[in-house]
Design a protein around this motif. Structure first.
Motif, mmCIF file in Angstrom:
data_model
loop_
_atom_site.group_PDB
_atom_site.id
_atom_site.type_symbol
_atom_site.label_atom_id
_atom_site.label_comp_id
_atom_site.label_asym_id
_atom_site.label_seq_id
_atom_site.Cartn_x
_atom_site.Cartn_y
_atom_site.Cartn_z
ATOM 1 N N GLY A 20 0.819 -1.212 0.000
ATOM 2 C CA GLY A 20 0.000 0.000 0.000
ATOM 3 C C GLY A 20 0.849 1.256 0.000
ATOM 4 N N TYR A 23 2.376 1.636 -3.468
ATOM 5 C CA TYR A 23 1.357 2.056 -4.430
ATOM 6 C C TYR A 23 1.051 3.545 -4.256
ATOM 7 N N TYR A 24 0.942 3.991 -3.013
ATOM 8 C CA TYR A 24 0.670 5.403 -2.750
ATOM 9 C C TYR A 24 1.836 6.269 -3.218
ATOM 10 N N SER A 25 3.055 5.776 -3.020
ATOM 11 C CA SER A 25 4.237 6.491 -3.497
ATOM 12 C C SER A 25 4.201 6.638 -5.020
ATOM 13 N N TYR A 27 1.529 6.776 -6.805
ATOM 14 C CA TYR A 27 0.469 7.750 -7.067
ATOM 15 C C TYR A 27 0.982 9.178 -6.872
ATOM 16 N N GLU A 28 1.743 9.389 -5.798
ATOM 17 C CA GLU A 28 2.241 10.730 -5.503
ATOM 18 C C GLU A 28 3.330 11.183 -6.479
#
Length: 64
Positions: A20, A23-25, A27-28
């Motif tokens: 998670g 994945y967020y990294s 996205y950012e």
């Protein structure tokens, strides 16, 4: 994202929250389109050996 590892609590790469966070990294930062967690070649070898099962395949004999 490809996760080629089992979940290993306490591991840097395969801890339960690691996918998670990666994945967020992605996205950012938006600087890559793919991320692989674990050793993809070792994972492919395991899949080939087990036929895709979590444990080695064992032939099942027919009941008589």
């Amino acid at each position: 994202m490809t996760i080629a590892s089992g979940v290993v609590p306490g591991s840097d790469e395969a801890a339960p929250d690691a996918p998670g966070a990666r994945y967020y990294s992605m996205y950012e930062q938006r600087n890559r389109v793919e991320e692989v967690i674990g050793d993809l070649d070792a994972f492919r070898s395991l899949i080939d050996q087990t036929g895709g099962l979590s444990t080695p395949a064992t032939p099942i004999s027919k009941a008589r």
